[in-house]
Design a protein around this motif. Sequence first.
Motif, PDB file in Angstrom:
ATOM      1  N   ILE A 193      -4.167  10.369  -2.187  1.00  0.00           N
ATOM      2  CA  ILE A 193      -4.779   9.162  -2.725  1.00  0.00           C
ATOM      3  C   ILE A 193      -4.193   7.946  -2.024  1.00  0.00           C
ATOM      4  O   ILE A 193      -2.972   7.794  -1.928  1.00  0.00           O
ATOM      5  N   PHE A 194      -5.082   7.066  -1.539  1.00  0.00           N
ATOM      6  CA  PHE A 194      -4.651   5.812  -0.925  1.00  0.00           C
ATOM      7  C   PHE A 194      -4.685   4.723  -1.985  1.00  0.00           C
ATOM      8  O   PHE A 194      -5.684   4.554  -2.676  1.00  0.00           O
ATOM      9  N   ARG A 195      -3.594   3.986  -2.110  1.00  0.00           N
ATOM     10  CA  ARG A 195      -3.537   2.877  -3.057  1.00  0.00           C
ATOM     11  C   ARG A 195      -3.199   1.593  -2.322  1.00  0.00           C
ATOM     12  O   ARG A 195      -2.313   1.574  -1.462  1.00  0.00           O
ATOM     13  N   HIS A 237     -10.019   2.061   1.172  1.00  0.00           N
ATOM     14  CA  HIS A 237      -9.999   1.100   0.080  1.00  0.00           C
ATOM     15  C   HIS A 237      -9.191   1.678  -1.075  1.00  0.00           C
ATOM     16  O   HIS A 237      -8.986   2.895  -1.175  1.00  0.00           O
ATOM     17  N   ASP A 238      -8.740   0.804  -1.948  1.00  0.00           N
ATOM     18  CA  ASP A 238      -7.886   1.225  -3.054  1.00  0.00           C
ATOM     19  C   ASP A 238      -8.512   2.382  -3.834  1.00  0.00           C
ATOM     20  O   ASP A 238      -9.689   2.337  -4.196  1.00  0.00           O
ATOM     21  N   PRO A 257       0.835  -1.209   0.000  1.00  0.00           N
ATOM     22  CA  PRO A 257       0.000   0.000   0.000  1.00  0.00           C
ATOM     23  C   PRO A 257       0.871   1.261   0.000  1.00  0.00           C
ATOM     24  O   PRO A 257       1.987   1.269   0.554  1.00  0.00           O
ATOM     25  N   PHE A 258       0.353   2.317  -0.615  1.00  0.00           N
ATOM     26  CA  PHE A 258       1.102   3.577  -0.637  1.00  0.00           C
ATOM     27  C   PHE A 258       0.140   4.744  -0.795  1.00  0.00           C
ATOM     28  O   PHE A 258      -1.049   4.580  -1.107  1.00  0.00           O
ATOM     29  N   LEU A 259       0.677   5.943  -0.542  1.00  0.00           N
ATOM     30  CA  LEU A 259      -0.055   7.196  -0.713  1.00  0.00           C
ATOM     31  C   LEU A 259       0.643   8.015  -1.780  1.00  0.00           C
ATOM     32  O   LEU A 259       1.855   7.942  -1.940  1.00  0.00           O
TER      33      LEU A 259
END
Length: 225
Positions: free
Chosen positions: A120-122, A107-108, A26-28
């Motif tokens: 943005i959350f990925r 959530h993605d 996960p990343f931002l």
Amino acid sequence: MHTTESPLPTPADLKAIIEAERTGVPFLHWRGADGSQRLRMLEAGGERLTVGRRPDSDVPLDWDLEVSRAHALLERIGGQWTVSDDGLSRNGTFVNGGRIHGRQPLHDRDRMCFGQTQVIFREPPDPEQGVSTAQAPSRAAAVSLSETQRKVLIALCRPVNDSTAATPATNRQIADELYLSVDAVKAHLRVLFDRFGVGELPQNEKRARLAAQVLLDGVLKPHDF
């Protein structure tokens, strides 16, 4: 809530995002005060991150005066990333346009808004657990192309190859270079978008994403240009 419209990512920005996606971690990502892209990987062990205007915040947004010094918390609970405000901020925290109250799971592709800054959350799938449609282009070198499709791809990517800050060629530019009609170019691009797994993206993102992916994966070589 006031938000600043985020500029479309450049092919260079997208290359960095694609590389981050392929880790399965996960990343931002967000834009800094100068408009440049920032990425923050959410590696295992960093279970709690602070968001705020303080320079020592894990996600520092010190240029945005609508962000509180201690604005919000990102925490991984039970294997899922969450965002919480709990009254920390003066102007609130928003996810996908709605103000959150307490803790909210992420959530993605969720869009968090702190002040005027969108983050943005990925959460891409782990590559060891299978490859999603969005990640399929990592096998792009195996995609079969006709001679005309390859020429369209080269023309599309030529400005980006010359300068990573440039945008891909327009349909008219491609048509003029290859002596094709604009409608023919559109038809070839629709096929290429699907072949490289970007057909479901918003229309204004497809071209840059396609150019970034084929250059990153080495589908086109320097001698092609």
